[in-house]
Design an enzyme around this catalytic site. Structure first.
Site, PDB file in Angstrom:
ATOM      1  N   SER A 229       0.813  -1.218   0.000  1.00 13.99           N
ATOM      2  CA  SER A 229       0.000   0.000   0.000  1.00 13.99           C
ATOM      3  C   SER A 229       0.847   1.270   0.000  1.00 13.99           C
ATOM      4  O   SER A 229       0.380   2.319  -0.459  1.00 13.99           O
ATOM      5  CB  SER A 229      -0.941   0.001   1.205  1.00 13.99           C
ATOM      6  OG  SER A 229      -0.216  -0.123   2.412  1.00 13.99           O
ATOM      7  N   ASP A 479      -3.193   6.958  11.346  1.00 13.28           N
ATOM      8  CA  ASP A 479      -2.308   6.330  10.357  1.00 13.28           C
ATOM      9  C   ASP A 479      -1.038   7.161  10.236  1.00 13.28           C
ATOM     10  O   ASP A 479      -1.039   8.251   9.659  1.00 13.28           O
ATOM     11  CB  ASP A 479      -3.022   6.241   9.007  1.00 13.28           C
ATOM     12  CG  ASP A 479      -2.164   5.584   7.927  1.00 13.28           C
ATOM     13  OD1 ASP A 479      -1.005   5.229   8.213  1.00 13.28           O
ATOM     14  OD2 ASP A 479      -2.662   5.434   6.795  1.00 13.28           O
ATOM     15  N   HIS A 482       1.237   5.658   6.091  1.00 17.36           N
ATOM     16  CA  HIS A 482       1.053   6.181   4.741  1.00 17.36           C
ATOM     17  C   HIS A 482       1.255   7.695   4.745  1.00 17.36           C
ATOM     18  O   HIS A 482       1.506   8.297   5.791  1.00 17.36           O
ATOM     19  CB  HIS A 482      -0.327   5.786   4.223  1.00 17.36           C
ATOM     20  CG  HIS A 482      -0.537   4.305   4.169  1.00 17.36           C
ATOM     21  ND1 HIS A 482      -1.112   3.597   5.209  1.00 17.36           N
ATOM     22  CD2 HIS A 482      -0.226   3.388   3.220  1.00 17.36           C
ATOM     23  CE1 HIS A 482      -1.151   2.308   4.904  1.00 17.36           C
ATOM     24  NE2 HIS A 482      -0.608   2.151   3.700  1.00 17.36           N
TER      25      HIS A 482
END
Length: 503
Positions: A229, A479, A482
């Site tokens: 990802s 998060d 990312h």
């Protein structure tokens, strides 16, 4: 000069007087006959007397003025020619002096140690002048991002410079292909300072990204990002960097299982992302449903994935996040053989050992199957996470939430980033060099380490929006792995662009 003037005046005087000329004008009928049109009409002839006035005082004065204008023009041209020659000589002398002064300065440029620009002067006129100068350097560099006389430029060593004139490279709100998991401003992040940082290497410049030139480079070609990802994060960044320059109706995004394709019909170019987080076949190959904690790879199986990317013109692999331990004592399984053949065997190994097995199998496949005359291969370095705020003096309960500034500690390295894994990757990929296959490492780790401010945290949507309870619990749901877009992955793609276009 004066004798010529008096001679001219005498000639004018001789021509003075009255002259009489008689012009014979034929009638239209006579003119018709002369042309061959025969008509039974008499020819009429008219006479006209034209008088020319004498050339008097006014004529003499006019001649004098014209003569002086000619003389003055010749003199002016001569003076300007002399001035131009003098200016050229001065310019050449100054250029020689500048060259002599710059020779020792070029070595000093690479000795810069500061990582960041002083915040108090970021918006000052001096900072703007410095940025303008740097843009001129980039526009006129030798093509590889280095300064004159420098054979190699290490883009990975540098500092983050706040720049609100050329950053961001695009608008996240206007990118029609952005993913919600990294669309931070769309999901409530009001501070946009993280979008305005530009990476400035020490002693050289990173070539500026030109979307049109990049798309032309991709004409009739295919670029594939292969990995997890975080690599998808970089793929989305690349799509956002170019899609604005493609007319509506001439671009498309296509989903096909683990493969997502962005097509630019104007250039017959394709930019793909292929989900393969562990590079080999594994129990995590489903891009939506996959088990994170219990991982199994098939040590001798890569063909299913390789059939998707092996014929691409440019391939960007990444593999790091999924080899990291999520808890103490975490291991993984490596499967040899198959259940169909009855020779299946499972070995339990450390995560880093599984990483080495996967890279060796990938390298073996590349050496035997890749077309080295067509395909260029890249491997993205480790993307650091910022989940432990205590590393920079913050509160671990908030992780990286509410961080608005980069870490300003030179050469900062998180205790959770495993630099040894990248050293292992370089070593394994180096075995391809004797076969004429070069895997270029995108060294993005150090520059990304500083950017604790650039993660989505709670400003995102992962399949469904976060609930109020989840938003209130950043220690679990923020998060910090990312990256918001626009943001840090744009610089990763500037590295890729620089290698593709200039090296």
């Amino acid at each position: 000069m004066w004798s010529a003037l008096f001679s001219h005046l005498r000639e004018v005087h001789k021509r003075s007087g009255v002259k009489e000329e008689k012009l014979i004008m034929k009638s239209p009928a006579a003119a018709g006959e002369a042309a061959g049109c025969h008509k039974p009409q008499a020819t009429a002839t008219n006479k006209m007397t034209v008088l020319q006035s004498p050339l008097g005082l006014r004529t003499i004065l006019t001649s004098l003025v014209a003569f002086f204008i000619v003389v003055s023009s010749v003199s002016l041209l001569f003076d300007r020619s002399q001035d131009a020659q003098a200016q050229l000589a001065v310019a050449q002398h100054q250029h020689q002096e500048v060259q002599l002064k710059q020779k020792p300065a070029s070595a000093a440029v690479g000795e810069q140690k500061s990582v960041f620009v002083d915040q108090s002067s970021l918006r000052s006129q001096e900072a703007q002048v410095q940025w303008t100068s740097e843009l001129q350097d980039v526009a006129t560099d030798s093509g590889d991002g280095g300064v004159d006389g420098e054979e190699e430029c290490n883009w990975s060593l540098g500092r983050w410079v706040y720049d609100n004139s050329s950053r961001p490279l695009y608008s996240g709100l206007k990118c029609s292909f952005i993913f919600d998991e990294v669309a931070c401003d769309k999901y409530g992040r009001n501070d946009t300072k993280y979008q305005h940082w530009r990476w400035q290497p020490h002693g050289c410049n990173l070539p500026r990204f030109n979307a049109t030139k990049f798309l032309e480079k991709l004409r009739n070609k295919r670029l594939v990002f292969v990995g997890d990802s975080v690599n998808r994060n970089q793929w989305v960044s690349m799509v956002c960097m170019v899609e604005h320059f493609i007319p509506d109706g001439r671009k498309m995004r296509v989903y096909n299982g683990s493969l997502i394709s962005f097509k630019a019909f104007e250039y017959n170019a394709t930019i793909d992302f292929y989900w393969s987080p562990l590079l080999l076949e594994s129990n995590s190959d489903n891009p939506i449903i996959h088990r994170v904690e219990y991982r199994i790879i098939r040590a001798d199986r890569i063909e299913k994935h390789a059939n998707v990317w092996k014929d691409a013109d440019f391939i960007v692999f990444n593999s790091y996040l999924w080899w990291r331990k999520q808890r103490d004592g975490m291991t993984m399984k490596v499967m040899y053989g198959s259940f169909e053949d009855g020779d299946a065997k499972l070995d339990e190994v450390e995560m880093v050992d599984g990483y080495e097995i996967a890279l060796k199998k990938l390298t073996e496949y590349l050496g035997a199957n890749i077309n080295k005359n067509k395909t260029r291969i890249f491997f993205a370095g480790s993307s650091p996470a910022h989940s432990w705020a205590s590393n920079w003096g913050g509160d671990d309960n908030n992780k990286c939430l509410n961080e608005t500034e980069p870490i300003q500690i030179e050469d900062y390295r998180s205790a959770t980033t495993d630099y040894g894994m990248m050293d292992k990757a370089k070593e394994i990929f180096g075995t391809l060099e004797p076969k004429g296959i070069h895997v270029q490492i995108l060294n993005i780790t150090q520059l990304s380490e500083y950017r604790k401010d650039a993660h989505p945290t709670i400003f995102r949507r992962q399949y469904v929006p976060l609930t109020k309870e989840q938003i209130a619990n950043p220690s679990i749901y923020a998060d910090c792995t990312h990256w918001c877009l626009p943001g840090v992955p744009d610089v990763w793609n500037e590295f890729l662009y620089a290698y593709l276009m200039h090296k």
